[in-house]
Design an enzyme around this catalytic site. Structure first.
Site, PDB file in Angstrom:
ATOM      1  N   LYS A   1      22.496   9.009  -1.301  1.00  0.00           N
ATOM      2  CA  LYS A   1      23.372   8.863  -2.466  1.00  0.00           C
ATOM      3  C   LYS A   1      22.571   8.335  -3.659  1.00  0.00           C
ATOM      4  O   LYS A   1      22.742   8.796  -4.790  1.00  0.00           O
ATOM      5  CB  LYS A   1      24.550   7.939  -2.136  1.00  0.00           C
ATOM      6  CG  LYS A   1      25.546   8.610  -1.211  1.00  0.00           C
ATOM      7  CD  LYS A   1      26.512   7.657  -0.551  1.00  0.00           C
ATOM      8  CE  LYS A   1      27.304   8.416   0.514  1.00  0.00           C
ATOM      9  NZ  LYS A   1      28.163   7.565   1.344  1.00  0.00           N
TER      10      LYS A   1
ATOM     11  N   GLN B   1      29.889   1.500   1.556  1.00  0.00           N
ATOM     12  CA  GLN B   1      29.491   2.316   2.704  1.00  0.00           C
ATOM     13  C   GLN B   1      30.152   1.777   3.968  1.00  0.00           C
ATOM     14  O   GLN B   1      30.080   0.581   4.261  1.00  0.00           O
ATOM     15  CB  GLN B   1      27.951   2.301   2.832  1.00  0.00           C
ATOM     16  CG  GLN B   1      27.415   3.209   3.905  1.00  0.00           C
ATOM     17  CD  GLN B   1      27.687   4.693   3.634  1.00  0.00           C
ATOM     18  OE1 GLN B   1      27.499   5.176   2.521  1.00  0.00           O
ATOM     19  NE2 GLN B   1      28.146   5.409   4.648  1.00  0.00           N
TER      20      GLN B   1
ATOM     21  N   ASP C   1      35.145   7.587  -3.900  1.00  0.00           N
ATOM     22  CA  ASP C   1      35.212   8.099  -2.533  1.00  0.00           C
ATOM     23  C   ASP C   1      36.608   8.626  -2.209  1.00  0.00           C
ATOM     24  O   ASP C   1      36.802   9.312  -1.212  1.00  0.00           O
ATOM     25  CB  ASP C   1      34.890   6.959  -1.541  1.00  0.00           C
ATOM     26  CG  ASP C   1      33.618   7.218  -0.772  1.00  0.00           C
ATOM     27  OD1 ASP C   1      33.116   8.355  -0.821  1.00  0.00           O
ATOM     28  OD2 ASP C   1      33.126   6.277  -0.122  1.00  0.00           O
TER      29      ASP C   1
END
Ligand code: NAD
Length: 285
Positions: free
Chosen positions: A53, A97, A120
């Site tokens: 990422k 994460q 997300d």
């Protein structure tokens, strides 16, 4: 029939190149899209994902803010960091994460991110908006899957779509997005009776299970579009949830693993962050 390949690697490279061009224009207006990624602990797979990422951000010209926190971080400490990033005008997207260490409740943490910065698409507000058919920050993997499906040019309306897997990050949202496209959607899971029967009816079959080569050719209708979300690390290398070669003999389109859905996920994350930066400008609000 031998399936055509849905090349996620190629499509994601094109999307990322287009994003990079838009970033150049935004920078001329004094706006630099910024993504903050929080990694708690030392999970090796998480480190790899976070690294990808960060690399994606830097290549696109984004500002990347990586926060590495120790395994022993308390929930309060993590929530305090999220509060700070929520208020930071240079941060357009915040990503925590997963998985998180045991002492931290992921639902509490994900709900603490401002919904607009939830690139997300896991915040309950964004999930609710998706359910209601309202504009939302869409979860990256399902968004990438829809992009791949649309690239085939096959109309989704009226098609039988079968999704195997009901997780909050893939199965459920991809089913909702297919419903929004007017497909007739069936969600199968570990308790489904006669799963193969359901799968064989599918014009569009999405496998998001996490079991190597679970979907065999006898479960696939001739001419179906098959999307393999699975990432299974075996000694022989990465393998999907679909028994690729025999299924490719029957399907009309298929995603390979690697090089199918995976690369699209990061491209969609960058796209969500860029869109947020475009919406809010330099103000971050
Ligand atoms: P998960 O473990 O949260 O969910 C798996 C789902 O599969 C569950 O809903 C379960 O009901 C179903 N399932 C399990 N065993 C089954 C069985 N025997 N029959 C029918 N259904 C069964 O997993 P997830 O987070 O949704 O991920 C699924 C897979 O996709 C994993 O391999 C993961 O690594 C991969 N993944 C890939 C990407 C990507 O970017 N390509 C992103 C997320 C997840």
């Amino acid at each position: 029939m031998t399936a055509k390949i849905l090349d996620g690697k190629k499509m994601s490279a094109e999307i990322r190149a287009a994003i990079k061009e838009k970033v150049v224009l935004l920078k001329e207006k004094g706006i630099v899209p910024g993504l903050a990624v929080i990694l708690v602990g030392d999970n090796p797979a998480s480190k790899v994902y976070v690294g990808q990422k960060e690399k994606g951000c830097l290549e696109a010209g984004f500002a990347s803010f990586l926060h590495r926190l120790p395994e022993t971080t308390s929930q309060e400490e993590l929530l305090a960091l999220i509060d700070k990033l929520n208020a930071d005008k240079t941060v357009h997207g915040i990503l925590v994460q997963l998985p998180l260490p045991r002492q931290i409740d992921p639902d509490t943490v994900l709900a603490a991110i401002r919904p607009e910065k939830d690139v997300d698409g896991f915040h309950p507000v964004n999930i609710g908006r998706l359910v209601a058919g309202l504009p939302a920050s869409e979860p990256c993997t399902p968004k990438g899957i829809l992009r791949l499906l649309k690239s085939t040019g096959i109309p989704l309306a009226g098609k039988e779509a079968v999704v195997i897997g009901r997780s909050n990050i893939v199965g459920k949202p991809v089913a909702l997005m297919l419903l929004a496209e007017s497909a007739t959607v069936t969600i199968c899971h570990s308790k489904t009776a006669d799963l193969a029967e359901h799968a064989r009816r599918a014009d569009i079959l999405v496998a998001a299970i996490g079991k190597p080569r679970f979907v065999t050719a006898d479960m696939v209708k001739e001419g179906a579009v098959v999307i393999d979300v699975g990432i299974n690390r075996l000694e022989e290398g990465l393998v999907g949830d679909v028994d690729y070669e025999p299924v490719a003999e029957k399907a009309s389109w298929i995603t390979p693993v690697p090089g199918g859905v995976g690369p699209m996920t990061i491209a969609m994350l960058l796209e969500n962050t860029l869109e947020q930066a475009e919406k809010t400008g330099a103000s971050g609000r």
